[in-house]
Design an enzyme around this catalytic site. Structure first.
Site, PDB file in Angstrom:
ATOM      1  N   ASN A  51       0.861  -1.181   0.000  1.00 52.43           N
ATOM      2  CA  ASN A  51       0.000   0.000   0.000  1.00 52.43           C
ATOM      3  C   ASN A  51       0.902   1.237   0.000  1.00 52.43           C
ATOM      4  OD1 ASN A  51      -1.807   2.049   0.539  1.00 52.43           O
ATOM      5  ND2 ASN A  51      -2.292   1.362   2.622  1.00 52.43           N
ATOM      6  N   TRP A  52       0.997   1.865  -1.156  1.00 49.26           N
ATOM      7  CA  TRP A  52       1.933   3.004  -1.279  1.00 49.26           C
ATOM      8  C   TRP A  52       1.395   4.281  -0.662  1.00 49.26           C
ATOM      9  CZ3 TRP A  52       3.908   2.575  -7.097  1.00 49.26           C
ATOM     10  CH2 TRP A  52       4.529   1.324  -7.264  1.00 49.26           C
ATOM     11  N   LYS A  53       0.128   4.295  -0.309  1.00 46.73           N
ATOM     12  CA  LYS A  53      -0.517   5.496   0.248  1.00 46.73           C
ATOM     13  C   LYS A  53      -0.286   6.689  -0.685  1.00 46.73           C
ATOM     14  CE  LYS A  53      -0.185   3.356   4.712  1.00 46.73           C
ATOM     15  NZ  LYS A  53      -0.108   3.465   6.158  1.00 46.73           N
ATOM     16  N   HIS A 104      -9.470   1.114   4.860  1.00 47.10           N
ATOM     17  CA  HIS A 104      -8.204   1.280   5.569  1.00 47.10           C
ATOM     18  C   HIS A 104      -8.430   2.204   6.760  1.00 47.10           C
ATOM     19  CE1 HIS A 104      -4.133   2.577   6.480  1.00 47.10           C
ATOM     20  NE2 HIS A 104      -3.740   1.460   5.887  1.00 47.10           N
ATOM     21  N   GLU A 124      -6.847   4.604   7.876  1.00 43.94           N
ATOM     22  CA  GLU A 124      -6.681   6.040   7.578  1.00 43.94           C
ATOM     23  C   GLU A 124      -7.943   6.585   6.921  1.00 43.94           C
ATOM     24  OE1 GLU A 124      -2.965   5.622   5.492  1.00 43.94           O
ATOM     25  OE2 GLU A 124      -2.008   5.104   7.398  1.00 43.94           O
ATOM     26  N   GLU A 137      -5.404  -4.948  10.685  1.00 44.46           N
ATOM     27  CA  GLU A 137      -4.463  -3.844  10.830  1.00 44.46           C
ATOM     28  C   GLU A 137      -4.744  -3.102  12.131  1.00 44.46           C
ATOM     29  OE1 GLU A 137      -2.458  -2.848   6.911  1.00 44.46           O
ATOM     30  OE2 GLU A 137      -4.014  -1.377   7.273  1.00 44.46           O
ATOM     31  N   GLY A 156       2.275   2.552  10.782  1.00 46.99           N
ATOM     32  CA  GLY A 156       3.184   3.691  10.640  1.00 46.99           C
ATOM     33  C   GLY A 156       3.858   4.109  11.930  1.00 46.99           C
ATOM     34  N   SER A 165       3.401  -1.831  10.365  1.00 51.98           N
ATOM     35  CA  SER A 165       4.847  -1.825  10.605  1.00 51.98           C
ATOM     36  C   SER A 165       5.538  -3.141  10.238  1.00 51.98           C
ATOM     37  CB  SER A 165       5.154  -1.439  12.068  1.00 51.98           C
ATOM     38  OG  SER A 165       4.687  -0.124  12.328  1.00 51.98           O
ATOM     39  N   GLY A 208       2.846  -1.005   4.328  1.00 49.84           N
ATOM     40  CA  GLY A 208       2.824   0.412   3.961  1.00 49.84           C
ATOM     41  C   GLY A 208       4.222   0.902   3.654  1.00 49.84           C
ATOM     42  N   GLY A 209       4.826   1.577   4.617  1.00 51.02           N
ATOM     43  CA  GLY A 209       6.122   2.234   4.417  1.00 51.02           C
ATOM     44  C   GLY A 209       7.171   1.361   3.739  1.00 51.02           C
TER      45      GLY A 209
HETATM   46  P1  PGA Z   1       2.825   0.561   7.651  1.00 49.70           P
HETATM   47  O1  PGA Z   1       1.351   0.695   7.037  1.00 49.70           O
HETATM   48  O2  PGA Z   1       3.414  -0.713   7.123  1.00 49.70           O
HETATM   49  O3  PGA Z   1       3.551   1.782   7.174  1.00 49.70           O
HETATM   50  O4  PGA Z   1       2.663   0.533   9.150  1.00 49.70           O
HETATM   51  C1  PGA Z   1       0.534  -0.435   6.892  1.00 49.70           C
HETATM   52  C2  PGA Z   1      -0.775  -0.031   6.272  1.00 49.70           C
HETATM   53  O5  PGA Z   1      -1.265   1.074   6.578  1.00 49.70           O
HETATM   54  O6  PGA Z   1      -1.363  -0.767   5.465  1.00 49.70           O
END
Ligand code: PGA
Length: 258
Positions: A11-13, A102, A104, A174, A180, A220, A241-242
């Site tokens: 997930n590149w956001k 998600h 977010e 999640e 994050g 994470s 994510g990251g």
């Molecule tokens: P993260 O994000 O790996 O940066 O914690 C995961 C996600 O939001 O899917």
């Protein structure tokens, strides 16, 4: 021993532009011949760039097995919904999957289980496979409400779906406190919630459906913690994510998945 083929999803956001998307996709395609297999099948890998980078990513991935997906969609087919994108538009841009609900989106944009459910129904009707995200906040965990919150989100987000539809759905656990933050759930914490989710699906649908559905862990996930998380038979992959923005790190997570 794993029975379900793992899915590693990036997930590149809201990161990078089209040139960066092309570069990252090319880097993944060049590493893909070395990715592991389970029972002769290569692990599933998917990336979820921002909307405007989908065409560039689609072009870069066209001769590969890497699946393209989007990070969100609107449930309507078309219409006066300024700023929104429909499932049909995502399909024509080359997407096969879409991330829904998600945390977010839930926390920053007010998405609810009802809205996620409408989107899931629309995605499935159009032929997109959703990854539906579920997870508790730190306050909810610390006050002992984890299972109740997870059950409520599952019940709301999956309402009205049939067994056949559920076969096309992936769930991502999640925990909001792990996204994050660098604070990863322990294998025991994640495994416990994954088992709870599978048990709920078994009671609501049936054993075959529960055994077939993939439940990913997200929050994470990095190259250095992926192997222990993914070794757990209840964890069927990762929503990253990251770490998915770095080809070497994402590649290492994929290699740690079987
Ligand atoms: P993260 O994000 O790996 O940066 O914690 C995961 C996600 O939001 O899917």
């Amino acid at each position: 021993m794993k029975t379900r083929l793992p899915l590693i999803a990036g997930n590149w956001k809201m990161n990078g532009d089209s040139a960066r998307a092309r570069e990252l996709c090319n880097a993944l395609v060049s590493r893909s011949p070395h990715w592991p297999t389970l029972n002769g099948q290569k692990v599933d890998v998917a990336v979820f760039p921002p909307f405007v980078s989908l065409p560039a990513a689609h072009e870069a991935l066209k001769d590969s097995d890497i699946v393209l997906g989007a990070q969100n969609m609107h449930e309507a087919v078309s219409g006066a919904y300024t700023g929104e994108v429909s499932a049909a538009m995502l399909l024509t841009a080359g997407c096969q999957m879409v991330i829904l609900g998600h945390s977010e989106r839930r926390q920053l944009f007010g998405e609810t289980d009802l809205g996620v459910n409408r989107k899931a129904q629309a995605a499935l009707a159009a032929g997109l496979k959703p990854i539906i995200c579920i997870g508790e906040t730190l306050a909810e965990r610390e006050s002992g409400q984890t299972n109740a919150v997870i059950e409520g989100q599952l019940r709301g987000s999956l309402a009205g779906l049939t067994k056949e539809q559920l076969q096309k759905v992936t769930i991502a656990y999640e925990p909001v406190w792990a996204i994050g933050t660098g604070r990863v759930a322990t294998v025991e914490q994640a495994g416990e919630v994954h088992r709870f989710m599978r048990g709920w699906i078994e009671s609501r649908f049936d054993t075959d459906t529960a055994n077939g559905i993939r439940i990913l862990y997200g929050g994470s996930v990095k190259a250095d913690n992926a192997r222990s998380l993914l070794a757990n038979p209840d964890i069927d992959g990762a929503l990253v994510g990251g770490a998915s923005l770095n080809a070497d790190e994402f590649d290492a997570i994929i290699r740690a998945s079987v």
